[in-house]
Each structure stands twice: as C-alpha cells, then as structure tokens.
Design an enzyme around this catalytic site. Structure first.
Site, mmCIF file in Angstrom:
data_model
loop_
_atom_site.group_PDB
_atom_site.id
_atom_site.type_symbol
_atom_site.label_atom_id
_atom_site.label_comp_id
_atom_site.label_asym_id
_atom_site.label_seq_id
_atom_site.Cartn_x
_atom_site.Cartn_y
_atom_site.Cartn_z
ATOM 1 N N HIS A 41 0.835 -1.093 0.000
ATOM 2 C CA HIS A 41 0.062 -0.060 -0.219
ATOM 3 C C HIS A 41 0.799 1.324 -0.122
ATOM 4 O O HIS A 41 0.559 2.178 -0.656
ATOM 5 C CB HIS A 41 -0.868 0.022 1.196
ATOM 6 N N ARG A 84 -2.333 -6.489 -8.279
ATOM 7 C CA ARG A 84 -1.313 -7.453 -8.045
ATOM 8 C C ARG A 84 -1.219 -8.579 -8.880
ATOM 9 O O ARG A 84 -0.217 -9.027 -9.244
ATOM 10 C CB ARG A 84 -1.239 -7.942 -6.487
ATOM 11 N N SER A 141 -2.986 -7.433 3.421
ATOM 12 C CA SER A 141 -3.396 -7.225 4.749
ATOM 13 C C SER A 141 -3.917 -8.568 5.315
ATOM 14 O O SER A 141 -3.487 -8.952 6.558
ATOM 15 C CB SER A 141 -4.618 -6.561 4.833
ATOM 16 N N LYS A 201 -17.674 -5.347 6.879
ATOM 17 C CA LYS A 201 -16.318 -6.217 6.645
ATOM 18 C C LYS A 201 -15.504 -6.327 7.963
ATOM 19 O O LYS A 201 -14.789 -6.999 8.204
ATOM 20 C CB LYS A 201 -15.558 -5.005 5.988
#
Ligand code: ADP
Length: 163
Positions: A17, A90, A128, A41
C-alpha cells in the site's frame, strides 16, 4: 489542482500500500488516502487505528491527506472534488475484481477515471490478510509492514488473536 483518491480497507496497511501511495503522490498534486468505514467487513483494526497507521507512515509526504469514507466511493470522490481513483493491481484476480468495480463506478459517474498502478514486483504478494494470517501463527511480519507501524500492528493483532 489534480487530485486523486486511493481507497481501501488498510487493515492493516502493508508495504505494498505504502509503495502505491508514494508512487501515486509523485504523480498528483494531492492524494487522498480514503479508508473504508464498512461495518459489514468487521476489520481487526478500528477506523481510527487504520487512519493513524497511514498517517504515521506518510508524515514526511506533503501532499497526502488521510480520510475515511462510507457509502459510495464515487460520491466521496465527487465531494472531495477529485477526478481520479487509484487502484493497485497485484495479479489477475485483482484485475477481475477491480475491472467490475471501475465499470460500475464509470456508469455511476462517467467523469471520474479509475487509474491502475501495477504492484511493485517485490510487494506483489503482500496483502493485509497475509499479514493477519502470518501474525496469527507467530510468523515474522516485519518485512510486510512499514517499519513505523510494526509494533502497533503486532500489538493489535496479538490482542485480536487472544480473544
Ligand atoms: P487488500 O486487498 O490487501 O485487502 P485493501 O482493500 O486495503 O487491501 O486494498 C486497497 C488497494 O490497494 C486496492 O486497490 C488493492 O488492489 C491495493 N493493494 C493491496 N495490496 C497491494 C500491494 N501489495 N501492492 C499494490 N497494491 C496493493
């Protein structure tokens, strides 16, 4: 002034990030890092903790602001008078997901552009969720997160894993 918004959960922020933030900030007058406040979430870190961690890593970058948002991203982007949304890619699965989102955002507000930045090769497998998984089994996360927040991330995750 050319303003861009870089949205995400940042639960927690990784070196991947931070790399996108640094590269994007070099190409815009202002970059707003927008932390998603989404109760569905259930993040490990609170909104305030996620915001503070990003601020801790970006103190020396003059053109960055860290804010939170909920609701539609395009509404936030419009409110901030920004024109561009930055997304990091990614791999092909990021692309598949982000393509759908950017098409939807385009339909909602055609004047907002989504721009994709490829992950730096050395960080292209950082996420993450990987940080959380490695920490859960006492693995070393020092390589995965910016040094400014290593202790905060470790403490937060060990507290979460002990519940
Ligand atoms: P994650 O996808 O890891 O849960 P976020 O939702 O916080 O993380 O991601 C925010 C944005 O950052 C997305 O555009 C995502 O594709 C991008 N991103 C996440 N990890 C990386 C990385 N290692 N390198 C480049 N971009 C990344």
């Amino acid at each position: 002034m050319l303003k861009a918004v870089y949205p995400g959960s940042f639960d927690p922020m990784t070196k991947g990030h931070l790399d996108i933030i640094m590269r994007a900030s070099n190409n815009f007058d202002k970059l707003i890092v927008a932390v998603l406040n989404n109760i569905n979430k259930s993040p490990v870190f609170t909104l305030e903790e996620r915001i503070d961690m990003i601020k801790d890593c970006t103190r020396n970058m003059g053109n960055i602001e860290v804010k939170s948002f909920s609701g539609l991203l395009v509404d936030f982007v419009e409110k901030e008078k920004a024109k561009v949304v930055i997304k990091g890619l990614r791999d092909i699965s990021d692309f598949q997901y982000e393509l759908q989102m950017s098409m939807m955002n385009k339909m909602l507000k055609p004047e907002i552009e989504t721009m994709f930045m490829l992950a730096a090769p050395q960080y292209s497998f950082y996420s993450s969720s990987a940080v959380k998984e490695v920490a859960k089994y006492d693995g070393r996360i020092d390589e995965l997160v910016p040094f400014e927040i290593i202790d905060t991330v470790k403490k937060g995750l060990s507290k979460a894993n002990n519940f």
